[in-house]
Design an enzyme around this catalytic site. Structure first.
Site, PDB file in Angstrom:
ATOM      1  CE1 TYR A   1       1.138  -0.340   4.397  1.00  0.00           C
ATOM      2  CE2 TYR A   1       0.080   1.800   4.408  1.00  0.00           C
ATOM      3  CZ  TYR A   1       0.904   0.869   5.012  1.00  0.00           C
ATOM      4  OH  TYR A   1       1.495   1.150   6.213  1.00  0.00           O
TER       5      TYR A   1
ATOM      6  CG  HIS B   1       0.986 -20.648   2.084  1.00  0.00           C
ATOM      7  ND1 HIS B   1      -0.103 -21.377   2.493  1.00  0.00           N
ATOM      8  CD2 HIS B   1       1.429 -19.986   3.180  1.00  0.00           C
ATOM      9  CE1 HIS B   1      -0.313 -21.166   3.783  1.00  0.00           C
ATOM     10  NE2 HIS B   1       0.604 -20.313   4.218  1.00  0.00           N
TER      11      HIS B   1
ATOM     12  CE  LYS C   1       3.182   3.234   3.229  1.00  0.00           C
ATOM     13  NZ  LYS C   1       3.307   3.300   4.674  1.00  0.00           N
TER      14      LYS C   1
ATOM     15  NE  ARG D   1      -5.696 -19.513   4.004  1.00  0.00           N
ATOM     16  CZ  ARG D   1      -4.606 -20.204   4.324  1.00  0.00           C
ATOM     17  NH1 ARG D   1      -4.388 -21.393   3.813  1.00  0.00           N
ATOM     18  NH2 ARG D   1      -3.729 -19.697   5.175  1.00  0.00           N
TER      19      ARG D   1
ATOM     20  CG  LEU E   1       8.405   2.346   4.745  1.00  0.00           C
ATOM     21  CD1 LEU E   1       8.073   1.135   3.873  1.00  0.00           C
ATOM     22  CD2 LEU E   1       7.137   3.097   5.099  1.00  0.00           C
TER      23      LEU E   1
ATOM     24  CD  GLU F   1      10.465   1.539  10.267  1.00  0.00           C
ATOM     25  OE1 GLU F   1      10.262   2.531   9.553  1.00  0.00           O
ATOM     26  OE2 GLU F   1      10.338   0.366   9.859  1.00  0.00           O
TER      27      GLU F   1
HETATM   28  C1  LIG Z   1       6.866   1.494   9.517  1.00  0.00           C
HETATM   29  C2  LIG Z   1       6.807   2.867   8.958  1.00  0.00           C
HETATM   30  N1  LIG Z   1       7.918   3.618   8.935  1.00  0.00           N
HETATM   31  C3  LIG Z   1       7.911   4.877   8.443  1.00  0.00           C
HETATM   32  C4  LIG Z   1       6.747   5.456   7.974  1.00  0.00           C
HETATM   33  C5  LIG Z   1       6.771   6.860   7.430  1.00  0.00           C
HETATM   34  O1  LIG Z   1       6.766   6.827   6.021  1.00  0.00           O
HETATM   35  P1  LIG Z   1       6.270   8.064   5.168  1.00  0.00           P
HETATM   36  O2  LIG Z   1       7.100   9.237   5.585  1.00  0.00           O
HETATM   37  O3  LIG Z   1       6.538   7.665   3.768  1.00  0.00           O
HETATM   38  O4  LIG Z   1       4.827   8.269   5.465  1.00  0.00           O
HETATM   39  C6  LIG Z   1       5.558   4.713   7.972  1.00  0.00           C
HETATM   40  C7  LIG Z   1       4.321   5.298   7.463  1.00  0.00           C
HETATM   41  O5  LIG Z   1       3.271   4.734   7.508  1.00  0.00           O
HETATM   42  C8  LIG Z   1       5.598   3.381   8.464  1.00  0.00           C
HETATM   43  O6  LIG Z   1       4.473   2.624   8.497  1.00  0.00           O
END
Ligand SMILES: Cc1ncc(COP(=O)(O)O)c(C=O)c1O
Length: 280
Positions: A32, A101, A143, A99, A199, A175
């Site tokens: 997403y 995997h 993501k 269903r 991320l 993070e």
């Molecule tokens: C795990 C994670 N890290 C960092 C971020 C921040 O990312 P962005 O600045 O692209 O929204 C998000 C945003 O949803 C996230 O889910």
């Protein structure tokens, strides 16, 4: 009634239906993006699309649309929404299959997108955070819609009266549950490097760019638990929250307990950048 996009059609939210055999439903098999819309412009559109492309190719889903098709599709949702500032969500799953995997590369992806008014938010007074073990998997640069660990971590934060969980893996900060982390230590700004354990946040990347351009500078380097707890300032960043100061971590006050002076400078620079984007 809010209009959403589902597999080529714009329709009222209540009519948007997918099969219970959609792999997004059975396996959380999809990715997403969340874009912010300011004054009807999609902020950092190319960067979000690049990340979407990276996420899709990492999970072997062929991107169903070109960049121009994505822009047109998303802008239609933006135009259909009366609000100037919006939060735009899009999700691509591997689509419907038995269903099983195993991946069938011929499956037709399910594409869903919706846009809602951006709620008023003011976190500039600072938020509380808790520190937690990073219980997630090794591919956090994708993501993925499979967000159960982050959901549980955010719940743990909420139970402790905090807004975010800052995660530690092998003694180092990765993070937040849904944000990236920056600290100010000895007047140096630091953020963890981009690898599979975080991320690559679009806001993070922009903040790093703005810090470097402004001469404040930013070190993309490991941050230990000790450095985190001794930091003069801690910030968390995300598209939805922008740059938010953390004023309390677990039971400990961060700095003097109010948003720091480097944070104030960076927020100004960030807002100026946003305003410039809206003029062009
Ligand atoms: C795990 C994670 N890290 C960092 C971020 C921040 O990312 P962005 O600045 O692209 O929204 C998000 C945003 O949803 C996230 O889910």
């Amino acid at each position: 009634m809010q209009n959403v996009f589902l597999n080529g059609e714009y329709l009222p939210l209540k009519n948007a239906k997918v099969s219970v055999l959609d792999r997004g439903f059975t396996f959380g098999d999809g990715v997403y993006e969340v874009f912010l819309v300011y004054h009807r412009n999609i902020f950092r559109f190319e960067e979000h699309l690049q990340r979407l492309n990276n996420s899709l190719s990492a999970i072997y889903i062929k991107n169903p649309y070109t960049d121009e098709q994505w822009r047109e599709l998303l802008m239609t949702l933006v135009e259909n929404n009366p609000s100037d500032n919006q939060s735009l969500y899009l999700q691509v799953t591997r689509g419907m299959s038995d269903r099983d995997h195993a991946i069938d590369l011929t499956d037709q992806p399910t594409v869903f997108a919706m846009s809602k008014a951006l709620p008023e938010r003011n976190l500039s007074g600072g938020v509380n955070a808790i520190c937690c073990d990073d219980i997630r998997w090794k591919l956090c640069d994708i993501k993925a819609i499979t967000l159960l660990p982050s959901v549980l971590l955010r719940h743990q934060a909420a139970l402790a009266g905090a807004k975010e969980a800052i995660l530690l893996k092998d003694g180092h900060v990765t993070e937040g549950a849904a944000s990236n982390v920056f600290i100010v230590a000895g007047s140096r700004v630091k953020t963890p490097p981009k690898d599979g354990s975080i991320l690559p946040g679009i806001t993070r990347d922009l903040v790093v760019e703005l810090l470097n351009d402004s001469g404040i500078g930013c070190h993309e380097t490991e941050i230990s638990k000790e450095e985190l707890f001794n930091a003069e300032e801690i910030w968390i960043t995300s598209s939805t929250w922008e740059i938010v100061p953390v004023v309390k971590l677990d039971d400990q006050v961060v700095g003097n307990g109010s948003p720091g002076k480097v944070w104030k400078r960076v927020v100004d620079i960030y807002q100026q950048f946003k305003n410039r984007q809206q003029i062009v």
